[in-house]
Design a protein around this motif. Structure first.
Motif, PDB file in Angstrom:
ATOM      1  N   GLU A   1      11.815 -61.749 -12.008  1.00 47.27           N
ATOM      2  CA  GLU A   1      11.177 -62.809 -12.787  1.00 47.27           C
ATOM      3  C   GLU A   1      10.896 -62.361 -14.216  1.00 47.27           C
ATOM      4  O   GLU A   1      10.953 -61.179 -14.529  1.00 47.27           O
ATOM      5  CB  GLU A   1       9.876 -63.237 -12.106  1.00 47.27           C
TER       6      GLU A   1
ATOM      7  N   TYR B   1       8.676 -75.367  -6.318  1.00 41.47           N
ATOM      8  CA  TYR B   1       7.321 -74.986  -6.725  1.00 41.47           C
ATOM      9  C   TYR B   1       7.241 -73.682  -7.504  1.00 41.47           C
ATOM     10  O   TYR B   1       6.302 -73.456  -8.242  1.00 41.47           O
ATOM     11  CB  TYR B   1       6.421 -74.867  -5.493  1.00 41.47           C
ATOM     12  N   THR B   2       8.209 -72.785  -7.306  1.00 40.75           N
ATOM     13  CA  THR B   2       8.047 -71.445  -7.871  1.00 40.75           C
ATOM     14  C   THR B   2       9.025 -71.146  -9.010  1.00 40.75           C
ATOM     15  O   THR B   2       9.169 -70.002  -9.402  1.00 40.75           O
ATOM     16  CB  THR B   2       8.231 -70.373  -6.776  1.00 40.75           C
TER      17      THR B   2
ATOM     18  N   LEU C   1       5.803 -70.810 -12.854  1.00 39.16           N
ATOM     19  CA  LEU C   1       4.383 -70.962 -12.520  1.00 39.16           C
ATOM     20  C   LEU C   1       3.573 -70.858 -13.807  1.00 39.16           C
ATOM     21  O   LEU C   1       3.746 -69.920 -14.581  1.00 39.16           O
ATOM     22  CB  LEU C   1       3.954 -69.883 -11.531  1.00 39.16           C
TER      23      LEU C   1
ATOM     24  N   ARG D   1      11.391 -67.858 -12.892  1.00 36.94           N
ATOM     25  CA  ARG D   1      12.525 -67.215 -12.220  1.00 36.94           C
ATOM     26  C   ARG D   1      13.694 -67.141 -13.198  1.00 36.94           C
ATOM     27  O   ARG D   1      13.870 -68.050 -14.013  1.00 36.94           O
ATOM     28  CB  ARG D   1      12.932 -68.052 -10.994  1.00 36.94           C
TER      29      ARG D   1
ATOM     30  N   PHE E   1       1.206 -70.933  -3.635  1.00 40.56           N
ATOM     31  CA  PHE E   1       2.263 -70.138  -4.280  1.00 40.56           C
ATOM     32  C   PHE E   1       1.762 -69.590  -5.615  1.00 40.56           C
ATOM     33  O   PHE E   1       1.989 -68.430  -5.961  1.00 40.56           O
ATOM     34  CB  PHE E   1       3.512 -71.000  -4.533  1.00 40.56           C
ATOM     35  N   SER E   2       1.079 -70.444  -6.352  1.00 42.13           N
ATOM     36  CA  SER E   2       0.619 -70.074  -7.684  1.00 42.13           C
ATOM     37  C   SER E   2      -0.437 -68.959  -7.614  1.00 42.13           C
ATOM     38  O   SER E   2      -0.341 -67.957  -8.325  1.00 42.13           O
ATOM     39  CB  SER E   2       0.058 -71.337  -8.338  1.00 42.13           C
TER      40      SER E   2
ATOM     41  N   ARG F   1       0.935 -65.611  -6.205  1.00 40.77           N
ATOM     42  CA  ARG F   1       1.820 -64.947  -7.167  1.00 40.77           C
ATOM     43  C   ARG F   1       1.018 -64.173  -8.207  1.00 40.77           C
ATOM     44  O   ARG F   1       1.357 -63.042  -8.550  1.00 40.77           O
ATOM     45  CB  ARG F   1       2.746 -65.983  -7.833  1.00 40.77           C
TER      46      ARG F   1
ATOM     47  N   GLU G   1      11.793 -71.831  -1.221  1.00 37.17           N
ATOM     48  CA  GLU G   1      11.257 -71.057  -2.351  1.00 37.17           C
ATOM     49  C   GLU G   1      11.520 -69.562  -2.198  1.00 37.17           C
ATOM     50  O   GLU G   1      11.006 -68.759  -2.968  1.00 37.17           O
ATOM     51  CB  GLU G   1       9.737 -71.281  -2.462  1.00 37.17           C
TER      52      GLU G   1
END
Lengths: 93, 431
Positions: free
Chosen positions: A21, A51-52, A55, A69, B123-124, B127, B398
């Motif tokens: 990332e 969703y990812t 972020l 990403r 997820f947020s 992470r 994901e």
């Protein structure tokens, strides 16, 4: 490689990356209208069903952290450009 | 006899196709419903006036609209970040708090909606803490199925049971299932704590990153947020009073949704909100009700009800325990929605066979057994409930997927303990 330039009187940006990332730290030096533009960039990525891909973390004092990403890095840079958070975007080989 | 066999054949084939999940389940259910009607097993007029449970469908649509609008304000993200900051990024405390938040939200919203709200935030948050999101996702799904057990609107099986039994009000569900859901949730959270406490590590630097987040930036539209929370609160108060007001819960949900659409959105936003209703779920329900209606029409449900009464010797205490465990096991292996759609007319037939009213206290125990078994059983495997399937598929998309076995190792023991606690509760309170 995609490169970009920003106006240092409006925004400060710092980028770090690893294989998985890319992390971009952004500090807005002018809140208006750029804070709103940052939300519009976030909204763009919120609208799809992934969703990812990027972020967004909103911190105090107009500081932002975006973890993106690699496959969505170009989309993010183009969105920042579209909302005038960047001045110039260019492919360099 | 030919019609009966045809109805059973159509039902089993469609059921099998739904379980395989190779095709869209709503399309498969509607196809089965169409075949039932085209084959002359069930009359289309009967389908629309008798078999499709419109209260279930209206309640789901109303709540979907309310939640969709409220979610656009960012209030759920605000709440999740606030929760995460309250535990200062401690990973195991965060897991407990997010699970609690999910369980509480699931009691007031349906499970699928709740997990769709909490998963992106999970997820947020995970992470930024550089911690594996899978334990959080699994815990949230489990908490969501337990929280949903507590109320009439919390889980699709409860919505269906409540809609089919006018006497089982929002407050009845809360009084009869709320306490046991709370006990099971506490036990589950203790189990999750011991399962994950040594597996989640976060550096002090990453904890600080979380604490630095500004949750207020999540709020998108303060006037709409105020209106949404007001109408959502009003709707929940309406649910608690619906039996006194002699108004169906579905009417309360629809009235709340209409009010919020009227005072909160413009024409364009209203169109977008209508489009965001999960029509797949709605059509799935309509198809299932018709399929089960076909079985009722040919007398199969009546026969199975008689069989259950025969093997339990007409002992309703034994039948209650039987229904709890059968529902729990069945719901762990197949989606609990089609299972409950089949069980509702079966319990109604059991009451009729015994010459009892569906609202007799002894029959109510069977309804609570079904609700507990179907909702809690959903935690047994990854396929047990719609919320599990949805979270697993999002996680996989994901790149953070978890396997059937990975979920089973956590979900199965928790389900077993939950069903044992539910069994003890039924025994002490009703039998």
């Amino acid at each position: 490689m995609l490169t970009y330039q920003f106006d240092p009187t409006i925004v400060q940006m710092e980028e770090r990356s690893n294989n998985e990332e890319i992390e971009i730290q952004i500090k807005l030096l002018q809140s208006e209208p750029y804070a709103k533009h940052m939300k519009q960039v976030k909204d763009f990525f919120d609208r799809n069903e992934i969703y990812t891909e990027a972020l967004f973390y909103f911190c105090k004092n107009n500081e932002y952290r975006i973890i993106v990403r690699p496959d969505y890095y170009v989309d993010l840079i183009l969105m920042l450009m579209r909302h005038r958070l960047l001045q110039k975007v260019e492919w360099k080989y | 006899m030919y019609t009966t066999l045809l109805a059973i054949g159509i039902f089993l084939i469609i059921y099998a196709l739904i379980i395989t999940e190779k095709w869209n389940r709503a399309v498969v259910a509607l196809l089965g419903a169409s075949i039932m009607v085209l084959a002359g097993i069930v009359d289309v007029h009967q389908v629309f006036t008798h078999y499709i449970e419109w209260n279930t469908i209206a309640l789901l649509i109303g709540m979907m609209i309310l939640v969709t609008i409220t979610n656009t304000t960012g209030v759920f993200q605000w709440l999740a970040i606030k929760t995460a900051k309250s535990v200062k990024g401690n990973p195991i405390h965060l897991l407990i708090m997010l699970s609690l938040l999910t369980a509480f939200a699931s009691a007031l919203l349906d499970n699928v909606t709740t997990v769709l709200l909490i998963v992106p935030i999970t997820f947020s948050i995970t992470r930024i803490l550089k911690v594996n999101p899978v334990p959080y996702l699994i815990s949230e799904v489990i908490a969501s199925n337990i929280g949903g057990t507590a109320t009439l609107i919390g889980d699709p099986p409860n919505i269906m049971i409540g809609a089919a039994n006018k006497h089982l009000t929002f407050n009845s569900f809360l009084i009869h299932l709320g306490p046991i859901a709370a006990i099971i949730l506490v036990v589950t959270l203790i189990m999750l704590y011991f399962i994950y406490r040594n597996k989640l590590m976060v550096s002090e630097e990453d904890k600080q990153q979380l604490v630095n987040l500004d949750e207020n930036e999540s709020i998108e539209n303060i006037p709409l947020m105020k209106k949404s929370l007001f109408v959502l609160g009003l709707t929940i108060v309406g649910f608690t009073l619906h039996s006194i007001l002699h108004v169906e819960a579905s009417v309360i949900a629809f009235a709340g949704a209409s009010l919020l659409l009227l005072i909160g959105l413009n024409e364009h936003q209203i169109e977008k909100t209508f489009a965001s209703v999960e029509w797949t779920t709605i059509f799935f329900f309509a198809g299932l009700f018709t399929l089960v209606g076909g079985l009722q029409e040919v007398g199969v449900i009546k026969q199975i009800a008689k069989y259950v009464l025969d093997i339990t010797n007409g002992d309703l205490s034994l039948a209650a325990i039987f229904i709890l465990w059968i529902s729990g096991i069945a719901s762990a292996t197949i989606d609990n929605i089609p299972f409950v759609a089949t069980m509702i007319p079966l319990i109604q037939e059991m009451a009729a066979s015994l010459g009892m009213a569906v609202n007799a206290p002894q029959i109510n125990t069977l309804w609570w057994s079904l609700a507990l078994g179907a909702c809690l059983g959903g935690n047994g495997t990854i396929l047990g409930a719609s919320a599990n399937v949805i979270v697993a598929s999002i996680a996989s998309k994901e790149g953070k997927g978890f396997s059937y076995m990975e979920f089973l190792k956590i979900g199965a023991p928790i389900t077993l303990v939950s069903l044992i606690i539910a069994n003890i509760y039924l025994f002490i309170r009703y039998l």
